[in-house]
Design a protein around this motif. Structure first.
Motif, PDB file in Angstrom:
ATOM      1  N   ALA A 275      -6.910   3.676  16.903  1.00 19.47           N
ATOM      2  CA  ALA A 275      -8.601   4.028  16.517  1.00 19.47           C
ATOM      3  C   ALA A 275      -9.231   5.530  17.549  1.00 19.47           C
ATOM      4  O   ALA A 275      -9.766   6.122  17.287  1.00 19.47           O
ATOM      5  CB  ALA A 275      -9.158   2.650  16.861  1.00 19.47           C
TER       6      ALA A 275
ATOM      7  N   THR B 208      -8.806 -16.669  15.665  1.00 20.11           N
ATOM      8  CA  THR B 208      -7.940 -16.917  14.787  1.00 20.11           C
ATOM      9  C   THR B 208      -7.201 -15.457  14.350  1.00 20.11           C
ATOM     10  O   THR B 208      -5.738 -15.926  14.180  1.00 20.11           O
ATOM     11  CB  THR B 208      -8.377 -17.990  14.049  1.00 20.11           C
ATOM     12  OG1 THR B 208      -9.568 -16.783  13.743  1.00 20.11           O
ATOM     13  CG2 THR B 208      -8.744 -19.297  13.991  1.00 20.11           C
ATOM     14  N   VAL B 209      -7.456 -14.572  14.454  1.00 23.27           N
ATOM     15  CA  VAL B 209      -7.514 -13.892  13.551  1.00 23.27           C
ATOM     16  C   VAL B 209      -7.598 -12.498  14.150  1.00 23.27           C
ATOM     17  O   VAL B 209      -6.424 -11.775  13.928  1.00 23.27           O
ATOM     18  CB  VAL B 209      -8.550 -13.399  12.279  1.00 23.27           C
ATOM     19  CG1 VAL B 209      -8.030 -12.104  10.989  1.00 23.27           C
ATOM     20  CG2 VAL B 209      -8.711 -14.810  11.441  1.00 23.27           C
TER      21      VAL B 209
ATOM     22  N   HIS C 223      -3.464  -4.025  17.469  1.00 24.07           N
ATOM     23  CA  HIS C 223      -2.780  -2.518  16.843  1.00 24.07           C
ATOM     24  C   HIS C 223      -3.574  -2.487  15.794  1.00 24.07           C
ATOM     25  O   HIS C 223      -2.134  -1.104  15.744  1.00 24.07           O
ATOM     26  CB  HIS C 223      -1.639  -2.719  17.226  1.00 24.07           C
ATOM     27  CG  HIS C 223      -0.564  -3.646  17.090  1.00 24.07           C
ATOM     28  ND1 HIS C 223      -1.262  -5.351  17.148  1.00 24.07           N
ATOM     29  CD2 HIS C 223      -0.532  -4.022  15.937  1.00 24.07           C
ATOM     30  CE1 HIS C 223      -0.172  -5.924  16.113  1.00 24.07           C
ATOM     31  NE2 HIS C 223       0.299  -5.288  15.126  1.00 24.07           N
ATOM     32  N   ARG C 224      -4.162  -3.428  15.425  1.00 23.18           N
ATOM     33  CA  ARG C 224      -4.248  -2.591  13.600  1.00 23.18           C
ATOM     34  C   ARG C 224      -5.467  -2.641  13.618  1.00 23.18           C
ATOM     35  O   ARG C 224      -6.052  -3.415  12.835  1.00 23.18           O
ATOM     36  CB  ARG C 224      -3.391  -3.336  12.721  1.00 23.18           C
ATOM     37  CG  ARG C 224      -2.100  -3.093  12.687  1.00 23.18           C
ATOM     38  CD  ARG C 224      -1.554  -4.106  11.517  1.00 23.18           C
ATOM     39  NE  ARG C 224      -1.419  -5.594  11.839  1.00 23.18           N
ATOM     40  CZ  ARG C 224      -1.413  -6.091  10.374  1.00 23.18           C
ATOM     41  NH1 ARG C 224      -1.343  -5.615   9.438  1.00 23.18           N
ATOM     42  NH2 ARG C 224      -0.871  -7.767  11.090  1.00 23.18           N
ATOM     43  N   PRO C 225      -6.696  -2.011  14.262  1.00 26.47           N
ATOM     44  CA  PRO C 225      -8.015  -1.604  13.922  1.00 26.47           C
ATOM     45  C   PRO C 225      -8.420  -1.316  12.536  1.00 26.47           C
ATOM     46  O   PRO C 225      -9.342  -2.489  11.785  1.00 26.47           O
ATOM     47  CB  PRO C 225      -8.345  -0.163  14.331  1.00 26.47           C
ATOM     48  CG  PRO C 225      -7.661   0.500  15.265  1.00 26.47           C
ATOM     49  CD  PRO C 225      -6.452  -0.324  14.556  1.00 26.47           C
TER      50      PRO C 225
ATOM     51  N   ILE D 121      -3.406  -9.186   4.125  1.00 26.83           N
ATOM     52  CA  ILE D 121      -3.211  -8.378   5.078  1.00 26.83           C
ATOM     53  C   ILE D 121      -2.958  -8.873   6.692  1.00 26.83           C
ATOM     54  O   ILE D 121      -2.143  -7.921   7.507  1.00 26.83           O
ATOM     55  CB  ILE D 121      -4.652  -7.272   5.270  1.00 26.83           C
ATOM     56  CG1 ILE D 121      -5.013  -6.765   4.236  1.00 26.83           C
ATOM     57  CG2 ILE D 121      -4.695  -5.782   6.428  1.00 26.83           C
ATOM     58  CD1 ILE D 121      -5.973  -6.360   4.334  1.00 26.83           C
ATOM     59  N   LEU D 122      -3.103  -9.598   6.873  1.00 29.65           N
ATOM     60  CA  LEU D 122      -2.699 -10.489   8.601  1.00 29.65           C
ATOM     61  C   LEU D 122      -1.096 -10.535   8.069  1.00 29.65           C
ATOM     62  O   LEU D 122      -0.170 -10.370   9.090  1.00 29.65           O
ATOM     63  CB  LEU D 122      -3.064 -11.952   9.111  1.00 29.65           C
ATOM     64  CG  LEU D 122      -3.530 -12.290   9.778  1.00 29.65           C
ATOM     65  CD1 LEU D 122      -3.381 -11.852  10.906  1.00 29.65           C
ATOM     66  CD2 LEU D 122      -4.130 -14.208  10.172  1.00 29.65           C
TER      67      LEU D 122
ATOM     68  N   ARG E 284       0.474  -1.055  -0.058  1.00 27.95           N
ATOM     69  CA  ARG E 284       0.167  -0.059   0.029  1.00 27.95           C
ATOM     70  C   ARG E 284       0.708   1.227   0.023  1.00 27.95           C
ATOM     71  O   ARG E 284       0.288   2.057  -0.189  1.00 27.95           O
ATOM     72  CB  ARG E 284      -1.122   0.378   1.282  1.00 27.95           C
ATOM     73  CG  ARG E 284      -0.355  -0.361   2.725  1.00 27.95           C
ATOM     74  CD  ARG E 284      -1.016  -0.392   3.909  1.00 27.95           C
ATOM     75  NE  ARG E 284      -1.708  -1.724   4.441  1.00 27.95           N
ATOM     76  CZ  ARG E 284      -1.632  -1.700   5.068  1.00 27.95           C
ATOM     77  NH1 ARG E 284      -2.086  -1.267   6.136  1.00 27.95           N
ATOM     78  NH2 ARG E 284      -2.251  -3.158   5.504  1.00 27.95           N
TER      79      ARG E 284
ATOM     80  N   ALA F  27       0.570   1.936  13.526  1.00 24.78           N
ATOM     81  CA  ALA F  27      -1.075   1.112  14.387  1.00 24.78           C
ATOM     82  C   ALA F  27      -1.571   2.443  13.289  1.00 24.78           C
ATOM     83  O   ALA F  27      -3.140   2.589  13.924  1.00 24.78           O
ATOM     84  CB  ALA F  27      -0.519   1.334  15.421  1.00 24.78           C
ATOM     85  N   GLU F  28      -1.976   3.067  12.871  1.00 26.10           N
ATOM     86  CA  GLU F  28      -2.794   3.607  11.863  1.00 26.10           C
ATOM     87  C   GLU F  28      -3.472   4.538  13.259  1.00 26.10           C
ATOM     88  O   GLU F  28      -5.042   4.824  12.966  1.00 26.10           O
ATOM     89  CB  GLU F  28      -3.800   3.220  11.288  1.00 26.10           C
ATOM     90  CG  GLU F  28      -3.275   2.584  10.135  1.00 26.10           C
ATOM     91  CD  GLU F  28      -3.751   1.503  10.163  1.00 26.10           C
ATOM     92  OE1 GLU F  28      -3.882   1.100  10.886  1.00 26.10           O
ATOM     93  OE2 GLU F  28      -3.343   0.238   9.140  1.00 26.10           O
TER      94      GLU F  28
ATOM     95  N   ARG G  18      -4.822 -11.338  16.483  1.00 25.00           N
ATOM     96  CA  ARG G  18      -3.277 -10.805  16.134  1.00 25.00           C
ATOM     97  C   ARG G  18      -3.078  -9.449  15.621  1.00 25.00           C
ATOM     98  O   ARG G  18      -1.909  -8.776  15.531  1.00 25.00           O
ATOM     99  CB  ARG G  18      -3.172 -11.390  15.604  1.00 25.00           C
ATOM    100  CG  ARG G  18      -3.154 -13.800  15.142  1.00 25.00           C
ATOM    101  CD  ARG G  18      -3.027 -13.790  13.760  1.00 25.00           C
ATOM    102  NE  ARG G  18      -3.642 -15.252  14.129  1.00 25.00           N
ATOM    103  CZ  ARG G  18      -1.846 -16.156  14.255  1.00 25.00           C
ATOM    104  NH1 ARG G  18      -0.413 -16.084  14.108  1.00 25.00           N
ATOM    105  NH2 ARG G  18      -2.380 -17.348  14.415  1.00 25.00           N
ATOM    106  N   MET G  19      -4.521  -8.740  15.763  1.00 24.00           N
ATOM    107  CA  MET G  19      -4.133  -7.317  15.179  1.00 24.00           C
ATOM    108  C   MET G  19      -5.263  -6.581  16.366  1.00 24.00           C
ATOM    109  O   MET G  19      -5.638  -5.388  15.395  1.00 24.00           O
ATOM    110  CB  MET G  19      -4.326  -7.085  13.434  1.00 24.00           C
ATOM    111  CG  MET G  19      -5.951  -8.577  13.489  1.00 24.00           C
ATOM    112  SD  MET G  19      -5.776  -9.050  11.474  1.00 24.00           S
ATOM    113  CE  MET G  19      -4.981  -7.074  11.286  1.00 24.00           C
TER     114      MET G  19
ATOM    115  N   ASP H 125      -7.045  -2.630  10.040  1.00 27.54           N
ATOM    116  CA  ASP H 125      -6.899  -3.800   8.846  1.00 27.54           C
ATOM    117  C   ASP H 125      -7.467  -5.362   9.134  1.00 27.54           C
ATOM    118  O   ASP H 125      -7.968  -5.455   8.500  1.00 27.54           O
ATOM    119  CB  ASP H 125      -5.386  -4.319   9.010  1.00 27.54           C
ATOM    120  CG  ASP H 125      -3.937  -3.286   8.102  1.00 27.54           C
ATOM    121  OD1 ASP H 125      -4.563  -2.263   8.033  1.00 27.54           O
ATOM    122  OD2 ASP H 125      -2.626  -3.740   8.467  1.00 27.54           O
TER     123      ASP H 125
END
Lengths: 362, 294
Positions: A362, B85-86, B92-94, A327-328, A287, A358-359, B89-90, B96
């Protein structure tokens, strides 16, 4: 990411290579049908360059680019419909759905120059108004993403409802000529491909210059630490607005070229699902890189066509898996892959690649 | 006057559906900050649960009552699976997370299409929901009233859990200050999981309820997810009451706009109203006061 942006020469070579591939190699080896498909992917790639600017560099997750794509596409479709109808006649679908009269605001679209102006001006105006409303009030992050998505929903709904002027759910189709050149002539189809590919290369050059400029630096700074940019005396809203408007105009131009290439534009091409689908290529290619979004969009477009040809239905699985896996595990896209693999080999010392932030939480 | 009463009712019933869909989001997005685009597919899972229950029980009078808790469980388990599962892991990346869960949603939709086919499945509504109830000289469909009841029930349940139970205290503590909650011995990871289970489960209940008013298809969720997110955004993150007011306000405003213009124009105008409203209150109706800059 930085690794690429600090090497402007490498980026220019990349653009040149892509230009040669699109403008010289592809027309030489592909048949007319495949070339038409490639032209369509180029339209998506134009949107992708804009998304890369707004999302990759600016941190604004634009989920409603389909709307700007649609603005450009419908403006062009209005003109082509009038061209197909001939002078002083009205488009066929208006007889079918409406009362056989044409609204007065359609009249200016007979002029090619006015149409080209509107292809740029309409997305620019709408995105400016929306951007001012949103960014000045510091609406960002997830709020912005959801609003932009709602925008695409609202726009598609509006298009469907105004069947007398937009063709409703079926959209607009059956165009015969493009600024006087017959669309049935393969030579003219090739010409349209060259225009589209040329526009894509031009947009990449624009993006290249933007990324090198002070504006590009500020945009990244805004993405990573908006408050700090504010404290330094800049208004992040203006920086984001410029990126957002440029992205919208790129999407509009992509949409305008989409119409003569594909021969139809319908709400399904521009709604929220199509809009978020445009993100897939950007994420895949990387990106925040210059060439990544465009190449990713070309690749995803190609994958969609070939997968849908061979295994219908599998495309949805593929697209879903693409979103999840890329993305993951590869948030930087394929452009991140070399450094990712490099890290697996401890022997070679790897320069630290700054992680995507981390954008702005939020 | 008649118009006003009937549009108020239509709006309230649309609002109840919105609330039911948005309630789960108010937990997962509002409390945890996770944007789960697959929430719409959890609705769909609930709806297909209602369909399967009806196939198994065949008595449509009781199948709905069995399907409601079952839908909660099915969607809740799906949500739990997704979280473990998903999403875990993220955190810290809202943004995404939004895209990843959209991908998960696409896959779930296609699975449903492959398993159940592209044709909509009809779920028969129980006989005790047939007919109308006369109130103030007006007949109201009982199914609509039933949905309002379910929505209010879920709302009361969620509010009670948050306010009075130990779990609710842990959830609120984690939302307000994750580090401090951890320090005093709250398992924030465990709390996240349970919150996500509850929020997703509510989507399942909403999905079961939706079979009363709409056909069950694989893309059932897509038409609800965006309005539901708008509700949470307009209501303000972190407080359930904001979502409640926003859901009914959007429902009622939408109903009146539909009456005076058209259904699709109402959608567009509603969106414009939400953007305009966010001009006045950028953080939504109710906000949790913080000193952070973000």
């Amino acid at each position: 990411m930085k690794r690429f942006s600090t090497l402007p020469a490498l980026n220019l070579i990349g653009i040149a290579a892509l230009a040669v591939a699109l403008l010289v190699l592809a027309p030489a080896v592909l048949d007319d049908f495949r070339l038409g498909n490639l032209a369509k992917y180029c339209c998506y790639a134009m949107v992708a360059v804009g998304i890369g600017l707004a999302w990759g560099r600016g941190g604004m997750l634009v989920l409603g680019q389909g709307m700007f794509f649609g603005l450009g596409a419908y403006v062009m479709a209005f003109h082509l419909k009038l061209e197909a109808a001939g002078p002083d006649a009205i488009p066929d679908f208006m007889m079918l759905y409406g009362n056989g009269t044409m609204p007065a605001w359609w009249e200016p679209f007979r002029s090619g120059a006015f149409t080209l102006f509107m292809v740029v001006a309409l997305p620019a105006t709408v995105s400016t108004l929306l951007g001012l409303a949103v960014f000045k009030r510091r609406i960002k992050g997830a709020y912005f993403a959801i609003l932009s998505q709602a925008l695409a929903v609202a726009f598609a709904t509006l298009i469907i409802s105004q069947i007398e002027v937009t063709g409703g759910f079926n959209g607009l189709s059956a165009f015969t000529s493009f600024f006087g050149y017959s669309l049935y002539d393969p030579i003219n189809q090739r010409m349209i491909f060259f225009i589209t590919a040329g526009l894509l290369v031009a947009m990449l050059l624009v993006a290249f210059q933007l990324y090198r400029s002070r504006f590009g630096e500020l945009l990244i700074a805004t993405r990573d630490a908006e408050e700090r940019v504010r404290f330094l005396g800049h208004d992040p809203a203006n920086i984001k607005l410029v990126a957002f408007v440029i992205a919208a105009v790129m999407a509009g131009i992509g949409g305008a070229m989409f119409v003569p290439i594909v021969g139809i534009v319908s709400p399904l091409d521009i709604d929220e699902v199509a809009s978020i689908g445009l993100i897939a290529g950007v994420a895949l290619g990387g990106r925040a890189t210059l060439l990544g979004p465009a190449i990713g969009a070309l690749a995803v477009g190609y994958a969609k066509t070939s997968l849908s040809e061979t295994f219908p239905g599998s495309w949805t699985y593929f697209q879903g898996a693409l979103f999840v896996l890329v993305i993951l595990f590869l948030p930087g896209g394929l452009a991140q892959l070399p450094s990712y693999l490099g890290r697996l080999r401890p022997a070679r010392k790897q320069k630290q690649v700054p992680a995507l932030q981390a954008e702005g939480a939020a | 006057m008649d118009v006003i009463v009937s549009q108020l009712f239509t709006g309230a019933s649309t609002g109840a559906v919105l609330l039911l869909v948005a309630l789960g989001l108010a937990l997962t997005f509002g409390q945890m900050g996770v944007i789960n685009m697959a929430h719409g597919e959890f609705l769909m899972a609930g709806a297909y649960t209602a369909y399967l229950t009806q196939q198994a029980v065949s008595n449509s009078d009781v199948s709905l009552l069995i399907a409601l808790p079952l839908g909660f469980l099915v969607a809740g388990m799906l949500g739990l699976l997704l979280e473990m599962t998903v999403i875990s892991r993220m955190y810290h990346r809202p943004l995404d997370t939004l895209l990843v869960t959209f991908g998960v949603g696409l896959i779930l939709q296609q699975v449903a299409r492959d398993v159940f086919g592209a044709q909509p499945k009809a779920v028969a509504s129980p006989t005790w929901l047939h007919g109308q109830l006369d109130l103030l000289g007006y007949g109201y469909p009982v199914t609509r009233l039933f949905i309002v009841t379910i929505a209010v029930g879920c709302l009361a349940g969620t509010a009670a859990v948050l306010k009075y139970t130990a779990l609710g205290r842990r959830i609120r503590a984690t939302v307000q200050n994750r580090d401090l909650a951890e320090t005093v011995g709250v398992s924030t990871r465990g709390t996240d999981r349970v919150t996500f289970f509850l929020g997703s489960g509510l989507a399942g209940v909403a999905g079961v309820a939706l079979t009363l008013v709409t056909a069950t298809v694989s893309n059932l969720g897509t038409s609800y997810i965006v309005p539901a997110f708008l509700v949470v955004v307009a209501g303000g993150i972190g407080q359930i009451k904001g979502s409640v007011i926003a859901a009914f306000a959007l429902g009622i405003v939408g109903a009146f706009l539909t009456y005076y213009t058209s259904g699709s124009l109402a959608t567009v105008l509603t969106f414009v109203l939400v953007v305009a409203f966010l001009q006045i209150r950028p953080q939504g109706l109710f906000t949790v006061r913080t000193r952070s800059l973000a």
